[in-house]
Structures are given as C-alpha cells and as structure tokens.
Scaffold this motif. Structure first.
Motif, PDB file in Angstrom:
ATOM      1  N   ALA A 164      -8.394  32.776  -1.668  1.00 49.32           N
ATOM      2  CA  ALA A 164      -9.146  31.339  -1.804  1.00 49.32           C
ATOM      3  C   ALA A 164      -8.901  31.087  -3.341  1.00 49.32           C
ATOM      4  O   ALA A 164      -9.779  31.581  -4.036  1.00 49.32           O
ATOM      5  CB  ALA A 164     -10.479  31.727  -1.113  1.00 49.32           C
ATOM      6  N   TYR A 212     -21.523  12.248  -9.864  1.00 46.65           N
ATOM      7  CA  TYR A 212     -22.840  12.711 -10.501  1.00 46.65           C
ATOM      8  C   TYR A 212     -22.991  12.324 -11.963  1.00 46.65           C
ATOM      9  O   TYR A 212     -24.000  12.129 -12.445  1.00 46.65           O
ATOM     10  CB  TYR A 212     -23.026  14.214 -10.272  1.00 46.65           C
ATOM     11  CG  TYR A 212     -24.435  14.585 -10.647  1.00 46.65           C
ATOM     12  CD1 TYR A 212     -25.539  14.369  -9.719  1.00 46.65           C
ATOM     13  CD2 TYR A 212     -24.927  15.470 -11.776  1.00 46.65           C
ATOM     14  CE1 TYR A 212     -26.834  14.708 -10.289  1.00 46.65           C
ATOM     15  CE2 TYR A 212     -25.960  15.921 -12.238  1.00 46.65           C
ATOM     16  CZ  TYR A 212     -26.850  15.602 -11.490  1.00 46.65           C
ATOM     17  OH  TYR A 212     -28.316  16.018 -11.652  1.00 46.65           O
ATOM     18  N   THR A 228     -15.021  28.899  -8.729  1.00 43.71           N
ATOM     19  CA  THR A 228     -15.431  28.146  -7.751  1.00 43.71           C
ATOM     20  C   THR A 228     -16.258  28.871  -6.690  1.00 43.71           C
ATOM     21  O   THR A 228     -15.564  30.064  -6.321  1.00 43.71           O
ATOM     22  CB  THR A 228     -14.579  27.110  -6.838  1.00 43.71           C
ATOM     23  OG1 THR A 228     -13.715  26.516  -7.951  1.00 43.71           O
ATOM     24  CG2 THR A 228     -15.189  26.185  -5.992  1.00 43.71           C
ATOM     25  N   GLN A 229     -17.406  28.846  -6.473  1.00 47.94           N
ATOM     26  CA  GLN A 229     -18.152  29.481  -5.484  1.00 47.94           C
ATOM     27  C   GLN A 229     -17.422  29.748  -4.040  1.00 47.94           C
ATOM     28  O   GLN A 229     -16.903  28.805  -3.565  1.00 47.94           O
ATOM     29  CB  GLN A 229     -19.682  28.930  -5.090  1.00 47.94           C
ATOM     30  CG  GLN A 229     -20.442  29.207  -6.171  1.00 47.94           C
ATOM     31  CD  GLN A 229     -21.718  28.285  -6.005  1.00 47.94           C
ATOM     32  OE1 GLN A 229     -21.513  27.108  -6.250  1.00 47.94           O
ATOM     33  NE2 GLN A 229     -22.859  29.093  -5.979  1.00 47.94           N
ATOM     34  N   GLY A 230     -16.941  30.801  -3.436  1.00 50.37           N
ATOM     35  CA  GLY A 230     -16.290  30.937  -2.345  1.00 50.37           C
ATOM     36  C   GLY A 230     -14.715  31.525  -2.736  1.00 50.37           C
ATOM     37  O   GLY A 230     -14.015  31.734  -1.877  1.00 50.37           O
ATOM     38  N   GLU A 231     -14.401  31.346  -3.979  1.00 51.03           N
ATOM     39  CA  GLU A 231     -13.021  31.663  -4.312  1.00 51.03           C
ATOM     40  C   GLU A 231     -12.702  33.414  -3.886  1.00 51.03           C
ATOM     41  O   GLU A 231     -13.823  34.216  -4.103  1.00 51.03           O
ATOM     42  CB  GLU A 231     -12.755  31.464  -5.780  1.00 51.03           C
ATOM     43  CG  GLU A 231     -12.233  30.084  -5.964  1.00 51.03           C
ATOM     44  CD  GLU A 231     -11.837  29.776  -7.155  1.00 51.03           C
ATOM     45  OE1 GLU A 231     -10.479  29.455  -7.518  1.00 51.03           O
ATOM     46  OE2 GLU A 231     -12.478  30.100  -8.381  1.00 51.03           O
ATOM     47  N   ARG A 282     -14.390  28.073   3.787  1.00 50.02           N
ATOM     48  CA  ARG A 282     -14.161  29.389   4.417  1.00 50.02           C
ATOM     49  C   ARG A 282     -14.973  29.710   5.310  1.00 50.02           C
ATOM     50  O   ARG A 282     -14.700  30.283   6.058  1.00 50.02           O
ATOM     51  CB  ARG A 282     -14.634  30.265   2.991  1.00 50.02           C
ATOM     52  CG  ARG A 282     -13.616  30.531   1.931  1.00 50.02           C
ATOM     53  CD  ARG A 282     -13.874  31.552   1.119  1.00 50.02           C
ATOM     54  NE  ARG A 282     -13.733  32.886   1.665  1.00 50.02           N
ATOM     55  CZ  ARG A 282     -13.984  33.892   1.231  1.00 50.02           C
ATOM     56  NH1 ARG A 282     -14.110  34.112  -0.034  1.00 50.02           N
ATOM     57  NH2 ARG A 282     -13.853  35.178   1.910  1.00 50.02           N
ATOM     58  N   GLU A 309     -23.299  22.555 -18.997  1.00 54.95           N
ATOM     59  CA  GLU A 309     -22.453  21.336 -18.986  1.00 54.95           C
ATOM     60  C   GLU A 309     -23.302  20.046 -18.813  1.00 54.95           C
ATOM     61  O   GLU A 309     -22.757  18.895 -18.665  1.00 54.95           O
ATOM     62  CB  GLU A 309     -21.704  21.594 -17.491  1.00 54.95           C
ATOM     63  CG  GLU A 309     -20.641  22.688 -17.335  1.00 54.95           C
ATOM     64  CD  GLU A 309     -20.117  22.921 -16.121  1.00 54.95           C
ATOM     65  OE1 GLU A 309     -20.425  21.924 -15.064  1.00 54.95           O
ATOM     66  OE2 GLU A 309     -19.409  23.438 -15.832  1.00 54.95           O
ATOM     67  N   MET A 368     -15.442  24.790  -1.199  1.00 57.61           N
ATOM     68  CA  MET A 368     -14.830  26.135  -0.837  1.00 57.61           C
ATOM     69  C   MET A 368     -15.622  26.866   0.176  1.00 57.61           C
ATOM     70  O   MET A 368     -14.885  27.320   0.993  1.00 57.61           O
ATOM     71  CB  MET A 368     -14.586  26.760  -2.248  1.00 57.61           C
ATOM     72  CG  MET A 368     -13.878  28.031  -2.075  1.00 57.61           C
ATOM     73  SD  MET A 368     -12.132  27.965  -1.604  1.00 57.61           S
ATOM     74  CE  MET A 368     -11.183  27.955  -3.033  1.00 57.61           C
ATOM     75  N   ASP A 410      -8.648  27.603  -6.442  1.00 56.22           N
ATOM     76  CA  ASP A 410      -8.451  26.253  -6.929  1.00 56.22           C
ATOM     77  C   ASP A 410      -7.226  26.196  -7.498  1.00 56.22           C
ATOM     78  O   ASP A 410      -6.795  26.750  -8.131  1.00 56.22           O
ATOM     79  CB  ASP A 410      -9.621  25.887  -7.674  1.00 56.22           C
ATOM     80  CG  ASP A 410     -10.946  25.558  -7.055  1.00 56.22           C
ATOM     81  OD1 ASP A 410     -11.046  25.717  -5.770  1.00 56.22           O
ATOM     82  OD2 ASP A 410     -12.018  25.388  -7.695  1.00 56.22           O
ATOM     83  N   LEU A 439     -25.641  19.267 -16.862  1.00 54.27           N
ATOM     84  CA  LEU A 439     -25.847  18.623 -15.279  1.00 54.27           C
ATOM     85  C   LEU A 439     -27.213  18.987 -14.785  1.00 54.27           C
ATOM     86  O   LEU A 439     -27.603  18.805 -13.864  1.00 54.27           O
ATOM     87  CB  LEU A 439     -24.781  19.274 -14.330  1.00 54.27           C
ATOM     88  CG  LEU A 439     -23.438  18.796 -14.833  1.00 54.27           C
ATOM     89  CD1 LEU A 439     -22.487  19.578 -14.111  1.00 54.27           C
ATOM     90  CD2 LEU A 439     -23.341  17.192 -14.568  1.00 54.27           C
TER      91      LEU A 439
END
Lengths: 151, 288
Positions: A125, A82, B148-151, A112, B285, A108, A127, B287
């Motif tokens: 979970a 991007y 991070t989404q879902g961590e 999951r 950021e 992620m 990074d 974005l």
C-alpha cells in the motif's frame, strides 16, 4: 493470463494475455477465472454497492490472484481545499468528471479498511503520482496504490 | 475454543523480548492483550516466549548476568536468535519491553505475506517514525516522516520493537555471509559476493591505513567458537543493532517492510503514539 481491467486504463498486453474490460458492473464475470485485475474506478461505485462490488471481484479471482487498486488521494485533495488551493485537479480528485463522476473518495486508511473487510489481504500500500492528460494539458495527481490478493 | 475463522494449520511464532529488569505497567497489559487475541482469534500459533534480560539499564541490549558481554554485539538478541533457530518455530516476533503492539498485530503482519515486516512506533524525543531510508548524502539513515497513514511500504531500516521475521531470512543471511575476525577478535559478517580473495596473505606487521579514502584493515576468515552465536545484531558505526540486521538481510536481497496501520504505543516517561507525531507534522506544515 486472464486480466480484468476496471476503469479507463491503458494496458499493453503481453503475448498470451486475455484482456477483459468492464465498468462497475462485473456480475457476469465467472468465479475463479481472473488471474489479475486492475481497478481504477472504485470511486465511481456507489457507496451502497461497494461491498457487493468487492465481493464480486474477490469471487472472480483465482486463489492467490491479485488486484491493484488505484484511487486519487483524498488526503492530498483535502489538504488543497484546507489551504485554499482549490483548483481543477483537486476538483477532479474529489468529484471525478462529468463522464465518470465519483461517488466516494478514499484516504489510504479507509481504502485499506474497506478492502480488507472484503477478505482481501494487502501486500503493498503506497502513494504514487500519476500523470493525466487531456489534449495538451497534463496534470500530476497523487494516488493511493493498493496491491491485494485473494487467499 | 478456537475461532471458526482460524486456519487448521497455523505457523508457529516465537516471541522474542530483550528486556530490562522492569517494565511499565501498561506494557504488560498490552502484551497480555496481544497474546490472548492471537490465541483466540489469530492465524498464528504462539510458540515459545523467549525473553533475555539485563540486570542493569544498559539499553536492554546486553545480557550482563549469566552471559558474556561481547563488544559491539546485542547479546540479548543474539541469544534469542540462536534459540529460535534451534527450535521448530517458523517466525520470530520481536517486541521491545517498551513497545506495545495492538491486538492481532502478529496476524496482520503475517497476512501481508512478507517475510520481514514491522509495525510502526515512534521515537521518544523526536516523535519520528522508527522506519528509515538511506540518507541522500549516503551517510547513515533518516526517518521516513512523509508517509501516508495506512501505507504498507518497503524501507531500508526498521526497529525491532514490533517485527515479524521468517526463519528463512536468518537462514539466507547465514548462507550468504562469511565470518571474519578483525585484529581485536570481533566477528564481522561479510557478504560472500563481496569477498574477492582467493588465498590472502596478510603480513604479520600489517597496520591499518587509509588510501584514496578507503580504509584498509586485515580480516581473517573464521568460524564461530562454541560460546559464540552468529552476530546478526551488532552496534557498529553509530547504527542500532536492528539496522545492522536490516543491512545483513539486504545483502541477501531481502528488505524490510512496514505496515503503518499496525500502530504501537512506545512506553517512555509517557506513552508515545502516532498522534504525537501527527501533531508535530501538522504544526510544521502550518496546518495546526
């Protein structure tokens, strides 16, 4: 301890470890026989075969057996694309290599969702950053690490 | 009729709600949805709903009607904790009266296997996630904004707006701390490992002082009075009472976890959601 390694993984076995290596075909693994598995090749599994692959992995584990999944971060790779930083690490994170092409890449949340829908329960979970080497070249790659267990 | 996927034996989870005299209408709807989903499909059994309310808007932290207001202590949480520990419930699930967890949030947190775990909600003014790590300069805490989404991660501090805690966490805190009183009579829990005294003698005219940057103040070992509860939740040094609890748990080797896939709404003037924070982050950021 019986350990199943799925993917190109360097693992230093401890005394008493029984190491089994497979690719994306695990149909010959006996049910309720694996104490721990490490899986880095989930992106190599075809989309249509993911659920049966995960079901086979679930069945192969003993109760309370654990699996550590590690896959390249799709969010990070997408951000590089991007922002016009489309380089070879980003290419690898999205498409794999000619030897090990990726069929699917995962955020992620997607990772999951698909793994928890296969009855696994997520313990952790997070990074991570792993270092990949090819000859003298080394690259650091953000990955998602998911530790799950069979209940 | 229970759903077929529910286990026969389910842990009992009490619901703890320190609250004001009034709540947003949407919060009641969400609470009903949560409790009904757990009752219908969940893997836990709802025990007692323990609400302790204040009659004035004092951050819903202190029972000012029917209970004594102790300095520096969240009396609402302390009363609820005492009653929970006196019950046969296995877990307590804390909700604030402005946080709305999603359906089956308790079951999802329970499934993680962690004894001290929270869902995620976002602060009112900054939209920052209510999960913290210790600041690098060792002063206080900072929000973890680069998640991070879902961590599902271990952190240093959390809020109590959507938090599941096993009773063993409370019991280990009780076992692992001695209670002291300072000069003004406030209760201070100190980890046993940090108590080096054998038979301390404190001069009656001792005045607090600072030496080599370390504050010296006499503490007297004490027991709880009949009207007191263990100070699990205190306001001290600018920290919230929830972060104080996290520190007590860390003293006995238990750190909180956060499942960022359990996303709550935070009812303020309007409902604060993760999308507010994500918008802010993407803009910062460049974005968006």
């Amino acid at each position: 301890m019986k350990i199943l390694l799925l993917g190109d993984i360097n693992y230093d076995p401890q005394p008493g470890d029984d190491i089994i290596r497979r690719g994306t075909d695990i149909h010959d693994i006996e049910d309720n026989s694996i104490n721990m598995a490490i899986c880095t090749n989930l992106p190599e599994v075809n989309r249509s075969e993911i659920m049966s692959f995960l079901a086979g992995l679930y069945d192969a584990l003993v109760p309370e057996g654990q699996v550590a999944f590690q896959v390249p971060s799709a969010e990070f790779a997408a951000k590089l694309v991007y922002t016009n930083q489309f380089n070879s690490p980003a290419m690898f994170m999205l498409y794999g290599s000619s030897k090990r092409p990726f069929r699917v890449c995962y955020t992620m949340a997607a990772l999951r969702a698909i793994i928890e829908s296969s009855k696994f329960q997520t313990i952790e979970a997070k990074d991570d950053v792993v270092t990949l080497s090819s000859g003298n070249e080394k690259i650091e790659m953000p990955v998602h690490t998911l530790v799950v267990r069979k209940v | 009729m229970a759903h077929k996927s529910r286990p026969a034996k389910r842990p009992i989870v009490d619901i703890g709600i320190p609250c004001l005299a009034y709540q947003a209408q949407g919060w009641w709807t969400s609470l009903s949805g949560l409790l009904l989903s757990e009752e219908r499909y969940g893997k836990i059994k709802i025990g007692t709903i323990r609400a302790s309310s204040s009659a004035i808007p004092d951050m819903n932290k202190n029972a000012t009607v029917g209970g004594k207001r102790f300095s520096d202590v969240d009396e609402n949480r302390r009363t609820i904790s005492k009653n929970f520990l006196d019950s046969n419930a296995d877990y307590i699930f804390w909700i604030d009266d402005d946080t709305a967890p999603p359906q089956l949030a308790i079951t999802k947190l329970y499934n993680s296997g962690h004894d001290f775990i929270a869902g995620l909600y976002f602060a009112n003014s900054t939209y920052y996630p209510v999960m913290f790590k210790r600041a690098d300069n060792s002063f206080g805490y900072v929000s973890i904004v680069n998640y991070t989404q879902g961590e599902l991660i271990e952190v240093d501090g959390i809020g109590m707006g959507c938090t599941l805690i096993h009773r063993s966490v409370y019991e280990k805190i009780l076992d692992g701390h001695n209670l002291y009183r300072n000069r003004v009579g406030a209760l201070i829990p100190i980890p046993k490992s940090a108590v080096l005294d054998k038979e301390p003698v404190i001069p009656k005219d001792f005045m607090p002082y600072i030496q080599n940057g370390i504050y010296q103040e006499p503490y007297w070992k004490t027991e709880l009075k009949p009207e007191e509860n263990f100070p699990f939740y205190m306001f001290h040094g600018g920290r919230g009472e929830d972060v104080h609890f996290c520190e007590l748990a860390a003293n006995v080797g238990i750190k909180p976890w956060v499942d960022t896939s359990v996303l709550c709404e935070h009812y303020k003037i309007r409902s604060i959601k993760e999308s507010d924070f994500i918008d802010k982050r993407l803009k910062s950021e460049g974005l968006l």
